[in-house]
Scaffold this active site. Structure first.
Site, PDB file in Angstrom:
ATOM      1  N   PRO A   1     -39.046  26.396 -15.997  1.00  0.00           N
ATOM      2  CA  PRO A   1     -40.824  25.784 -16.099  1.00  0.00           C
ATOM      3  C   PRO A   1     -41.087  25.740 -17.889  1.00  0.00           C
ATOM      4  CG  PRO A   1     -40.151  28.401 -15.274  1.00  0.00           C
ATOM      5  CD  PRO A   1     -38.417  27.815 -16.058  1.00  0.00           C
TER       6      PRO A   1
ATOM      7  N   GLU B   1     -33.566  48.865 -37.642  1.00  0.00           N
ATOM      8  CA  GLU B   1     -33.980  47.267 -37.943  1.00  0.00           C
ATOM      9  C   GLU B   1     -32.727  47.340 -39.083  1.00  0.00           C
ATOM     10  OE1 GLU B   1     -35.605  45.843 -35.349  1.00  0.00           O
ATOM     11  OE2 GLU B   1     -36.028  47.288 -34.501  1.00  0.00           O
TER      12      GLU B   1
END
Length: 660
Positions: free
Chosen positions: A239, A461
């Site tokens: 798409p 992180e």
């Protein structure tokens, strides 16, 4: 001159069925008004007043209407001269051909009313005429008899219009034209201005569709050598890659009639309507041939027949598909009509639809590479005021895996961000913020997070950043943040290398970097949390793909359980035994745990650097590649991406020269 005459000629008003309804209502209201006393001099009176007028000899005639319960009173000429009857002696507003009564009253019981009149006549020796009559309301009776039929017909018309798309839905919107095609016919002069210049990237796909346009413009060039014009072309791809945009460009370039519609336009609740619309569509196209038909989202009617058909609910769709197959390649097929279609689910289409002679060409519209992304940025940045220092190469590198629609969204989002900050031009930081907004979601700086949770997120992180920095094949880091964004509490942005072939060591390095977050929690706190959900989901998919799809596992060997035809989703059983299923589960778990332990080992060796990075992250909330270089030094596995791009560009230029 003809155009001027046409434009100067006043257009006739279009007929509407509402006019008929308006005329009927106006007539009914008119009859009501004409029949009412507001347009005549007749006044209502009472029984006592009537008796008084009768005793005075003012009444010439009394007409009793039995079925209405009313009496009409007519005065003598002498009585009309009296001041008492001044109001009823005036002429009516609308002249009448008949004689109107001066008074009218409701008499109640007929026997008592009749006896009272007889007694007064006898006592006063009057010659007043008393007569009896019945009245029939022809219009009212007619309306009452026709009302049920009119109501049923009106409801039927309303339902038919709603089911067929309304009165403004073209040929299919009319009551008896429900089987007509809903395709929109494009006029290249007024309806569309899109050309191939507006389509950036997609070089191979553009060449294919340009050749189709050339077939229609100059067919002799190909037919003189014995070639035939292709019957159809199927645009396939993810798409947002520009399939419909390519079709719009074909409509703008072809200079031939272009019929456009969606696959769902054939679907209707009535049996046989879909096939009828297919026939009508091709009939219109043949009448205007050479012509192009574009069917968007063709999987709505082109799904493989016989699949998942336990209830017979898709028989109508199959009939529509059968008619489409016949029209595209059957007896009496006109070769001057080319069919373009687009779908992102080519695996579910019927094999008969995909064969040569119907869709001769399958054009794969892939996600753009780095060079094509730069061209797409150039197209979408035309209407946007950007700063002079904006580097399009940098933007193309920052958007790996983005489709053309995604890039258009990035450009629009960057312009909105710049406007929100009251800037005069859109700069590099606005585009980076737009990419972050689209990929990660909206920043949520006001989200309530405790200090302990913030530390856990920071080390998580920092673990990702540290492990990815230490591994050769892990994607290079761009920035790390612990600001909550969307559903995530923190995020790390990477710049993945665009590979066509992926090797096991590359996949394992990526998995190890992904597990670095949970490994950092284990190393620093000796505890793990639920914050690694998305990481676990990612590595599980990667490990399952290694084992079951790509055949990269030594225990199972060179075997794949992937089915590109999509048949597996309709099956009830797995394509492997229970013993193999246990092996698959065991190998997936083994791969993930090995990379988890590998990440823990790496972080144990670099615990001080991990701590420094996490502290800087807690302090700044957002850190970049430069901050990592200050702590770790230059990345030992830095690759020269520009050199690789130069090789790719040179190869593409070489190919173009050979074609010339």
């Amino acid at each position: 001159m003809a155009k001027e005459n046409n434009s100067s000629t006043p257009k006739k008003p279009r007929f509407s069925s509402w006019w008929i309804y308006g005329v009927i209502i106006a007539l009914i209201l008119g009859f009501q008004f004409l029949g009412s006393s507001s347009f005549s001099s007749t006044k209502k009176t009472t029984t006592s007043e009537l008796q008084e007028y009768l005793r005075n000899g003012d009444i010439a005639k009394i007409l009793i209407i039995r079925n209405a319960g009313q009496a009409k009173v007519f005065l003598t000429n002498e009585a009309l001269q009296k001041s008492v009857h001044k109001d009823v002696s005036e002429k009516p507003l609308i002249p009448s051909t008949g004689v109107l009564p001066q008074y009218i009253l409701d008499y109640g019981d007929l026997q008592n009313f009749e006896n009272e009149i007889k007694n007064i006549k006898k006592d006063n020796n009057l010659d007043t005429i008393v007569d009896f009559d019945t009245e029939n309301n022809v219009l009212g009776d007619l309306l009452l008899s026709l009302l049920p039929f009119a109501l049923i017909i009106g409801i039927w018309i309303y339902l038919m219009r709603r089911m067929s798309g309304g009165a403004g839905g073209g040929a299919g919107g009319q009551i008896f034209n429900i089987g007509k095609s809903k395709a929109k016919l494009f006029d290249e002069k007024t309806d569309t201005r899109t050309s191939f210049k507006d389509v950036a990237g997609l070089e191979g796909a553009k060449e294919e569709v340009q050749e189709i346009v050339e077939f229609l413009k100059n067919p002799d060039k190909y037919t003189s050598l014995g070639g035939k014009i292709p019957k159809g072309a199927l645009l396939v791809g993810p798409p947002g890659t520009g399939k419909t945009l390519l079709a719009k460009a074909v409509a703008g370039e072809a200079k031939v009639p272009f019929f456009s519609l969606s696959g769902s336009d054939f679907v209707e609740m009535f049996v046989g309507v879909g096939a009828s619309r297919v026939r009508d569509l091709f009939k219109q196209a043949k009448d205007k041939s050479p012509a192009i038909i574009f069917i968007d989202e063709i999987d709505a009617i082109g799904r493989a027949r016989g699949k998942n058909n336990f209830t017979g609910s898709n028989d109508e769709r199959e009939n529509t598909l059968n008619q489409l197959l016949t029209e595209m390649d059957g007896f009496g097929t006109n070769t001057n009509v080319i069919v373009l279609a687009a779908t992102n689910r080519a695996d579910v289409l019927d094999k008969a639809l995909m064969r040569a002679g119907r869709f001769d060409r399958q054009i794969y519209v892939d996600l753009p590479d780095i060079r094509e992304r730069k061209e797409i940025f150039e197209v979408h940045l035309r209407p946007i005021k950007t700063s002079e220092t904006l580097d399009l190469d940098f933007l193309a590198k920052q958007t790996p895996g983005f489709s053309g629609a995604d890039i258009a969204n990035v450009c629009n989002e960057a312009a909105l961000i710049a406007a929100r900050k009251e800037k005069k031009a859109v700069n590099k930081q606005d585009f980076l913020d737009a990419v972050d907004r689209i990929v990660g979601g909206l920043e949520k700086k006001n989200k309530i997070i405790t200090q302990g949770e913030k530390e856990t997120i920071a080390y998580h992180e920092a673990g990702h950043a540290t492990v990815s920095w230490m591994l050769e094949h892990a994607a290079p880091l761009v920035k790390v943040t612990i600001v909550p964004r969307g559903q995530s509490l923190g995020a790390a942005w990477y710049l993945p290398e665009e590979r066509l072939i992926v090797r096991p060591d590359q996949m394992l390095d990526e998995m190890c970097a992904t597990m670095g977050g949970r490994a950092a929690e284990k190393v620093m706190f000796n505890k793990i949390s639920t914050g690694a959900l998305s990481d676990l989901e990612k590595v599980t998919k990667q490990a399952r793909a290694m084992v079951t799809i790509y055949g990269l596992n030594e225990e199972l060997g060179n075997i794949t359980y992937y089915d590109s035809s999509g048949q597996n989703e309709y099956g009830f059983s797995k394509p492997y035994s229970e013993d193999t299923a246990q092996k698959i589960d065991k190998e997936i778990s083994k791969i993930i745990e090995e990379q988890y332990q590998r990440a823990i080992t790496l972080l144990d060796k670099n615990k001080d650097k991990l701590t420094s990075l996490a502290e800087r992250l807690l302090e700044k909330e957002v850190i970049f590649k430069d901050d990592l270089e200050k702590i770790f030094g230059k990345r030992p596995f830095e690759k020269d991406i520009q050199e690789a791009e130069a090789v790719v560009t040179a190869a593409s230029e070489e190919g173009k020269d050979e074609d010339k």
